[in-house]
Design an enzyme around this catalytic site. Structure first.
Site, PDB file in Angstrom:
ATOM      1  N   GLY A  47       0.775  -1.224   0.000  1.00 55.06           N
ATOM      2  CA  GLY A  47       0.000   0.000   0.000  1.00 55.06           C
ATOM      3  C   GLY A  47       0.810   1.279   0.000  1.00 55.06           C
ATOM      4  O   GLY A  47       0.237   2.367   0.089  1.00 55.06           O
ATOM      5  N   GLN A  84      -1.561 -10.763  -7.365  1.00 52.84           N
ATOM      6  CA  GLN A  84      -0.343 -10.414  -6.620  1.00 52.84           C
ATOM      7  C   GLN A  84      -0.066 -11.481  -5.574  1.00 52.84           C
ATOM      8  O   GLN A  84      -0.990 -12.083  -5.019  1.00 52.84           O
ATOM      9  CB  GLN A  84      -0.486  -9.054  -5.926  1.00 52.84           C
ATOM     10  CG  GLN A  84       0.804  -8.605  -5.230  1.00 52.84           C
ATOM     11  CD  GLN A  84       0.788  -7.117  -4.931  1.00 52.84           C
ATOM     12  OE1 GLN A  84       0.127  -6.343  -5.615  1.00 52.84           O
ATOM     13  NE2 GLN A  84       1.532  -6.695  -3.927  1.00 52.84           N
ATOM     14  N   HIS A  99      16.120 -11.787  37.023  1.00 51.24           N
ATOM     15  CA  HIS A  99      16.975 -10.818  37.697  1.00 51.24           C
ATOM     16  C   HIS A  99      16.189  -9.640  38.265  1.00 51.24           C
ATOM     17  O   HIS A  99      16.411  -9.218  39.401  1.00 51.24           O
ATOM     18  CB  HIS A  99      18.050 -10.323  36.736  1.00 51.24           C
ATOM     19  CG  HIS A  99      18.877 -11.431  36.178  1.00 51.24           C
ATOM     20  ND1 HIS A  99      19.913 -11.995  36.874  1.00 51.24           N
ATOM     21  CD2 HIS A  99      18.800 -12.100  35.006  1.00 51.24           C
ATOM     22  CE1 HIS A  99      20.450 -12.968  36.151  1.00 51.24           C
ATOM     23  NE2 HIS A  99      19.788 -13.055  35.015  1.00 51.24           N
TER      24      HIS A  99
END
Length: 929
Positions: free
Chosen positions: A147, A324, A887
């Site tokens: 797009g 496409q 941690h």
């Protein structure tokens, strides 16, 4: 081909066909450079048996280059565009518009126009066409550019086609396309535009097919979106489409959208949005059989392209036409699906993990494509379940190739790579009834979301998990600390000397490495490092070290479980572990307060630090009053902790010794927010609170039935946890200490490659694997284009969010907390450090950019040991990633900070500056406004 301005789509297919082209390799890349990504893809589609592609031709990038040459002013405009700052949106908008006008006003060269006219004449000159942009930076494996450039439908007549070709050329410089390229680091001058001119299709229905589920990533599930008329209505969001989800030739779910509008072609050209007849709106645009047939077609296309595809389709006269197909760039990769630049290590599934022959498109040759019958081409024996290493190590960012390969070479278990991250195959342990329970228990203790995700996979795919695993699961294949064994060596004596001995042995090993590595260079260095990596694993896997870590964790679990049962008190261990001795990470945070004490009395030093931009700034401190003292304190800190940094498991990350400016903002916050002696005061306050809590708990226990026994057991566990829990942080410190020595030696070799002209910059070696680096040192050459390709891959991986659990189907499983004790509207997480605090949220994504005031609550994606200097100046902690023993949780408890971790989307859902309330014991966060 290279001299032509117009190429038929069939010519494009013929030009790039063959083994290399069909593998998506160098020949295909050359074709894309001539006709752009869209046209190259259409050319390949045209060569797939059974795939119908509307006929047409492509106006090549040579024609576009002619247009640029005919407009000399474009060069200056592009230079100005390249110089604009990243936040200068208004200037980008204005300059992009000027470039577009210039391109559109430049006439199509006469000879190019003549060739286009001849191509159109084949269809009689009055046919309708789709005129579509096809940029060279388009439909890439790492960036789709969907797009970003323009498409024009139902263009009728030669003059109209020529005009729209110019508009397509100009659309290379739409504002959205310019911004997209800037975000992906693509040079505007390096992109060229071709234009596809295709015969217009007038479909009954059109839409999009994803050959992998775009939401979950599951490669076995295809998603079809369909609407009436042209696909433009669907792409633009004008309609809610029908959605079919298809798995193994079967529609597994179907949703019929309210298709109120459709886009149709007009007789004289152009398109118009029209209302859909009322009787058709709730009728599916496709039948289930058509959806399955379309997916079969998509699987054939996916097989040829070698990766999941985003396919645009039309249905006309009962036949599907494909207009496409491009890679789906938003899916998280599956181990083996992309190269990631790291060879395989021996796998736990009985294979040797060796990748296939590298493909020229950057894949490692192991991609498993789906079969053309709609199945995924594998039976249950190929199914795997992977757990994220990054979520355990508090570093979910992607790692560069050298960092990935060195971590794998020094890890205790085999690891797989996907999306620039590391994963461990837990399928064998998950499949075995004997090991499944301990695995789920361990995962649940650390991160309930991981456990829930694994249980979700088991509930749905239990048979495939069982079929996939070998008969004897590999021990320790989680990449985490081992589960508590039913039987083993006798309990450790609660003796601080055990910890002291382990630390001494680790320090001696690091010192030996420092001495020996200085004498190595060239190929000998890489041979030495392979031996050093074995020593690294020996130290890390020391059985006594693991027993000490587990002793501290088990004592913590015991205290929390038993005191909740006996006294009704949640998370009692959080207070009992305050200021536990020997925690190198909490000591690191407090030590920076001591550096601030040295700096605070010297205003000139403080002013110098505020202006520090150069990494050599400590050298300049000698020029100001108090500078020598400040420099000595800072260098002392860096001597002890300078090997640390954010994301320190990635060897390629800059260490504090290499980039000391990263510490400056935190140091200045400490100067401003604290008084002298704050470090010692805070540590003593924590120790006193722990002692008082101990006495309170023991007193209350003695008042219970059988109280003396319970108190005695609890006292033993309190002593045990305070003796051993601090060591939990030391192995990581040892790893990072060794990593810094490896890195320094490797950068020396990189410097020699730069001097010999093999590489352009030392940091280029970060995009080579360890073996590729060794080969470069031996042969004095690097494969052309390899570094650039790895840079592009790494850039694309940064946009991906890694899942906690990933399957070989590509499904990303996040897990849920499934709790009903959280107030409406609150954000749920894992309680890791008790207490409740209310304050201003500071959403911080980069430690170097932190600006905190006393009482602020830190909200971030994750914390590793390098964040501990920030912890001394905050009132609470919220992270998106974490577990009970990671941690951040350990240090939050050490400092007495209320903390909730594992809050999905915390940095997005909480705005910087909002007031929030953190319920550390309840495991949730309230947003107050």
């Amino acid at each position: 081909m290279t001299e032509q301005y117009v190429l038929d789509l069939q010519e494009i297919h013929a030009g790039e066909a063959g083994e290399a082209g069909e593998a998506g390799g160098a020949e295909f890349d050359r074709t894309a450079a001539l006709v752009g990504g869209k046209a190259a893809g259409l050319g390949r589609l045209a060569g797939i048996e059974g795939v119908r592609v509307p006929g047409g031709f492509c106006v090549t990038t040579h024609a576009f280059r002619r247009v640029l040459a005919a407009a000399p002013s474009l060069g200056g405009l592009l230079d100005r565009l390249a110089r604009l700052g990243p936040d200068d949106g208004e200037a980008v908008r204005a300059l992009s518009a000027e470039i577009r006008r210039t391109v559109e006003e430049t006439a199509v060269p006469d000879d190019v126009a003549a060739r286009i006219t001849r191509a159109l004449a084949r269809d009689g000159g009055s046919a309708a066409y789709a005129v579509r942009s096809s940029a060279t930076a388009e439909d890439l494996p790492t960036a789709s550019f969907a797009g970003q450039q323009d498409t024009y439908l139902n263009v009728v007549g030669t003059e109209a086609v020529l005009a729209h070709i110019s508009r397509c050329w100009a659309s290379l410089f739409t504002e959205r396309a310019v911004v997209y390229r800037r975000r992906h680091g693509i040079d505007h001058r390096g992109v060229r535009m071709a234009v596809v001119v295709q015969r217009m299709v007038f479909p009954r229905a059109a839409g999009v097919l994803f050959t992998a589920d775009p939401v979950t990533g599951d490669r076995r599930v295809a998603t079809v979106e369909a609407a009436f008329g042209l696909g433009e209505a669907l792409v633009s969001g004008a309609v809610n489409p029908d959605v079919f989800r298809v798995r193994d030739n079967e529609v597994v779910s179907e949703t019929t959208g309210a298709k109120e509008r459709a886009v149709h072609a007009l007789p004289g050209g152009g398109v118009r949005e029209e209302a859909v007849a009322a009787e058709l709106r709730e009728r599916p645009a496709l039948t289930r059989a058509q959806a399955v047939r379309l997916v079969r077609l998509g699987r054939r296309i996916e097989e040829r392209f070698g990766c999941p595809q985003d396919i645009e389709w039309c249905l006309a006269d009962g036949e599907f036409q494909i207009v496409q197909s491009r890679p789906v760039t938003t899916l998280f990769p599956v181990p083996g699906e992309t190269g990631d630049g790291t060879p395989g290590t021996p796998g736990t599934d009985g294979t040797d993990g060796t990748p296939g022959t590298p493909g020229t498109d950057g894949t490692d040759g192991t991609h498993r494509t789906h079969g053309t019958d709609g199945t995924n081409g594998t039976d249950g024996r190929g199914y795997r379940v992977y757990v994220s290493v990054g979520h355990q190590q508090m570093m979910t960012d992607p790692m560069k190739a050298l960092g990935l390969s060195v971590w794998r070479l020094t890890a205790m278990v085999p690891m797989r790579v996907a999306g620039g991250r590391l994963f461990v195959d837990v399928t064998p342990r998950l499949a075995s009834p004997a090991s499944r329970g301990p695995l789920l228990d361990l995962m649940g203790r650390g991160d309930p979301l991981v456990r829930d995700a694994l249980e979700t996979v088991l509930a749905r795919e239990g048979e495939r998990v069982a079929l996939a695993a070998p008969s004897s699961p590999a021990p320790g294949s989680t990449g985490a600390a081992p589960a508590r064994a039913e039987a083993g060596p006798p309990p450790l004596e609660t003796d601080p000397a055990v910890v002291a001995g382990l630390i001494a042995r680790s320090e001696a090993s690091v010192a030996a490495l420092r001495r020996e590595i200085r004498t190595k260079s060239g190929p000998e260095l890489f041979d030495f490092l392979l031996t050093a990596f074995e020593e690294h694993k020996r130290v890390l896997g020391d059985p006594l070290s693991i027993r000490v870590i587990m002793a501290g964790m088990e004592a913590t679990w015991w205290l929390n479980d038993k005191l909740a049962e006996w006294l009704g008190e949640k998370n009692a261990a959080d207070t009992l572990t305050l200021s536990a001795p020997g925690n190198v990470t909490s000591e690191m945070g407090l030590a920076l307060l001591d550096v601030a004490d040295v700096i605070r009395p010297y205003p000139e030093v403080v002013a110098w630090l505020r202006d520090a931009r150069d990494e050599d700034f400590p050298d300049g401190l000698a020029k100001v009053a108090g500078g020598p003292e400040a420099r000595e304190a800072l260098e002392g800190y860096l001597d002890r902790y300078g090997m640390r940094c954010v994301g320190e498991i990635d060897l390629t990350r800059p260490r504090w010794s290499e980039r000391p400016t990263a510490l400056v903002p935190v140091l200045l916050d400490h100067v401003r927010n604290f008084g002298p002696g704050a470090a010692a005061r805070r540590f003593e306050e924590g120790r006193r609170a722990a002692r008082e809590k101990e006495q309170d708990v023991l007193t209350r226990l003695r008042a219970l039935p059988d109280g003396e026994r319970r108190a005695a057991e609890t006292k033993r566990m309190i002593d045990r946890v305070r003796t051993f829990i601090g060591y939990r942080e030391y192995p990581k410190y040892g790893i990072v200490s060794r990593y810094f020595l490896y890195k320094q030696a490797l950068l020396e070799e990189a410097g020699r490659l730069v001097r010999d002209g093999v590489l352009a910059a030392r940091e280029d070696v970060y995009h080579l694997t360890f073996q590729e680096f060794a080969d470069a040192v031996r042969t004095r050459r690097v494969e052309p284009g390899l570094v650039r390709r790895r840079e592009e891959e790494f850039r694309s991986y940064r946009a991906l969010t890694p899942p906690r659990v990933l399957t070989s189907d590509g499904e990303c499983v996040t897990g849920e907390y499934r709790r009903d004790d959280v107030p409406d509207g609150a954000l749920t997480g894992l309680p890791v450090s008790a207490g409740t605090v209310e304050g201003r949220a500071r959403v911080v994504t980069d430690l170097a950019g932190a600006a905190l005031e006393a009482g602020d609550i830190l909200v971030t994606a994750y914390t590793d040991p390098s964040w501990s200097p920030l912890f001394v100046g905050i009132a609470g902690l919220v992270t998106e990633v974490g577990g009970l023993m990671t941690h951040g949780a350990v240090i939050a408890r050490e400092y007495g900070l209320p903390a909730v971790v594992g809050v999905e989307g915390a940095t997005r859902l909480i705005r910087d500056g909002q007031r929030i309330r953190v319920h550390g014991a309840g495991g949730y966060v309230e947003i107050l406004g």
